[in-house]
Enzyme design. Structure first.
Site, mmCIF file in Angstrom:
data_model
loop_
_atom_site.group_PDB
_atom_site.id
_atom_site.type_symbol
_atom_site.label_atom_id
_atom_site.label_comp_id
_atom_site.label_asym_id
_atom_site.label_seq_id
_atom_site.Cartn_x
_atom_site.Cartn_y
_atom_site.Cartn_z
ATOM 1 C CB SER A 76 5.089 -1.392 12.076
ATOM 2 O OG SER A 76 4.604 -0.169 11.955
ATOM 3 C CG ASN A 135 -1.806 1.397 1.347
ATOM 4 O OD1 ASN A 135 -1.848 2.117 0.346
ATOM 5 N ND2 ASN A 135 -2.078 1.586 2.565
ATOM 6 C CD1 TRP A 136 4.063 1.149 -2.489
ATOM 7 C CD2 TRP A 136 3.803 2.037 -4.590
ATOM 8 N NE1 TRP A 136 4.787 0.346 -3.354
ATOM 9 C CE2 TRP A 136 5.007 0.915 -4.555
ATOM 10 C CE3 TRP A 136 3.783 2.645 -5.597
ATOM 11 C CZ2 TRP A 136 5.554 0.506 -5.595
ATOM 12 C CZ3 TRP A 136 4.580 2.450 -6.738
ATOM 13 C CH2 TRP A 136 5.422 1.489 -6.751
ATOM 14 C CE LYS A 137 0.132 3.537 4.675
ATOM 15 N NZ LYS A 137 -0.084 3.851 5.895
ATOM 16 C CD GLU A 165 -3.402 -2.785 7.248
ATOM 17 O OE1 GLU A 165 -2.263 -2.855 6.963
ATOM 18 O OE2 GLU A 165 -4.342 -1.773 7.039
ATOM 19 N N GLY A 219 2.912 -1.247 4.405
ATOM 20 C CA GLY A 219 2.906 0.510 3.977
ATOM 21 C C GLY A 219 4.377 0.851 3.661
ATOM 22 N N GLY A 220 4.806 1.443 4.943
ATOM 23 C CA GLY A 220 6.185 1.955 4.920
ATOM 24 C C GLY A 220 7.480 1.017 4.137
ATOM 25 C CD GLU A 263 -3.094 5.725 6.529
ATOM 26 O OE1 GLU A 263 -2.820 5.714 5.244
ATOM 27 O OE2 GLU A 263 -2.014 5.353 7.138
ATOM 28 N N GLY A 312 2.289 2.288 10.394
ATOM 29 C CA GLY A 312 2.921 3.644 10.386
ATOM 30 C C GLY A 312 3.624 3.986 11.742
ATOM 31 C CG HIS A 330 -6.075 1.704 4.753
ATOM 32 N ND1 HIS A 330 -5.379 2.737 5.681
ATOM 33 C CD2 HIS A 330 -4.942 0.816 4.729
ATOM 34 C CE1 HIS A 330 -4.062 2.465 5.919
ATOM 35 N NE2 HIS A 330 -3.791 1.466 5.495
HETATM 36 C C1 PEP Z 1 -0.851 0.199 5.819
HETATM 37 O O1 PEP Z 1 -0.847 1.412 5.734
HETATM 38 O O2 PEP Z 1 -1.652 -0.678 5.600
HETATM 39 C C2 PEP Z 1 0.255 -0.311 6.866
HETATM 40 C C3 PEP Z 1 0.339 -1.389 7.363
HETATM 41 O O3 PEP Z 1 1.110 0.713 7.140
HETATM 42 P P1 PEP Z 1 2.697 0.364 7.704
HETATM 43 O O4 PEP Z 1 3.244 -0.766 7.140
HETATM 44 O O5 PEP Z 1 3.759 1.329 7.270
HETATM 45 O O6 PEP Z 1 2.329 0.188 9.144
#
Ligand code: PEP
Length: 248
Positions: A205, A8-10, A161, A226-227, A93, A167, A91
């Site tokens: 994470s 998930n590049w956001k 999640e 994500g990150g 966010e 994040g 998601h």
């Molecule tokens: C996400 O946004 O779905 C996510 C899991 O982000 P991160 O891996 O950065 O926690």
């Protein structure tokens, strides 16, 4: 069950960075499916690059409406026109900044399914909910509200999640993740929500250092990242961890 490693590049990655990513990234394999959701304007440029690595592209969101006066929204038909394969729904966010509810997610999930787009339905508790021992209750409510009346044979993925781990650099422990995944699978059965057991991914994470220990848990069928999905080197190392587990 196959493992799914989903990026998930956001609202990240320039076109140059995205191009470089696909040059370096580890390919999908028969046992490990790699999916990436970039920002929507890049879909058509990145699609052939992803195809070379057997990677599928998806969207981070769709509108719950079919078409019309909804400025700034992306329709499910657009995903089809671009040959996209999947779509993130709900998601955290979007739940947090756009006030998306599970009932709204249900509309989006149904639209995806009617159009052969695989939804990845994201659920998870906040820190306050975890602290007040409401994790299982929240997961159950999100599953029931988001999946009620979805066809039992639906092709769908679930992503657990925990909001406090997204994040933040803070990851759920293996046992916290495992018990949440077990609870999700239990609720799906008890509530007769989906007859085909969906893959349940862990997100929050995930990084090269913790991917293997999380994914060796039988109930964790992959990762939503994500990150650590922004750098081809880190994401490739998560993909390789899944491939190594698939061999055993
Ligand atoms: C996400 O946004 O779905 C996510 C899991 O982000 P991160 O891996 O950065 O926690």
């Amino acid at each position: 069950m196959k493992k799914y490693i989903v990026a998930n590049w956001k609202m990240n990655q320039s076109l140059l960075e995205a191009n470089n990513f696909f040059k370096e990234i580890e390919s999908s394999s028969a046992d490990v499916k790699v999916w990436v959701s970039p920002q929507s304007p890049y879909w058509s440029i990145l699609l052939p690059l992803a195809k070379e690595k057997n990677i599928l592209l998806g969207s981070q969101n769709i509108s719950e409406h079919i078409s019309g006066a909804y400025t700034g929204e992306v329709s499910v038909q657009t995903l089809k026109d671009f040959n996209l394969s999947f779509c993130l729904v709900g998601h955290s966010e979007r739940r947090q900044y756009q006030q998306e509810s599970s009932a709204l997610c249900l509309k989006k999930i149904k639209l995806c399914l009617e159009n052969n787009i695989t939804p990845i339905y994201c659920i998870g508790e906040t820190l306050d909910e975890r602290k007040s021992n409401k994790t299982f209750e929240v997961l159950k409510r999100q599953l029931i509200e988001g999946l009620t009346s979805v066809s039992a044979e639906a092709n769908i993925l679930i992503a657990y999640e925990p909001v406090w781990a997204i994040g933040t650099g803070e990851t759920a422990t293996v046992s916290q993740a495992q018990e949440a995944h077990q609870q999700i699978k239990k609720v799906l059965k008890e509530e007769s929500l989906l007859s085909i057991e969906p893959p349940v991914l862990y997100g929050g994470s995930v990084k090269p250092e913790n991917a293997a220990e999380l994914m060796q848990v039988p109930e964790i069928n992959g990762a939503l990242v994500g990150g650590a999905s922004l750098k081809a080197r880190d994401f490739s190392s998560i993909i390789r961890a899944a491939k190594a587990l698939a061999k055993n």
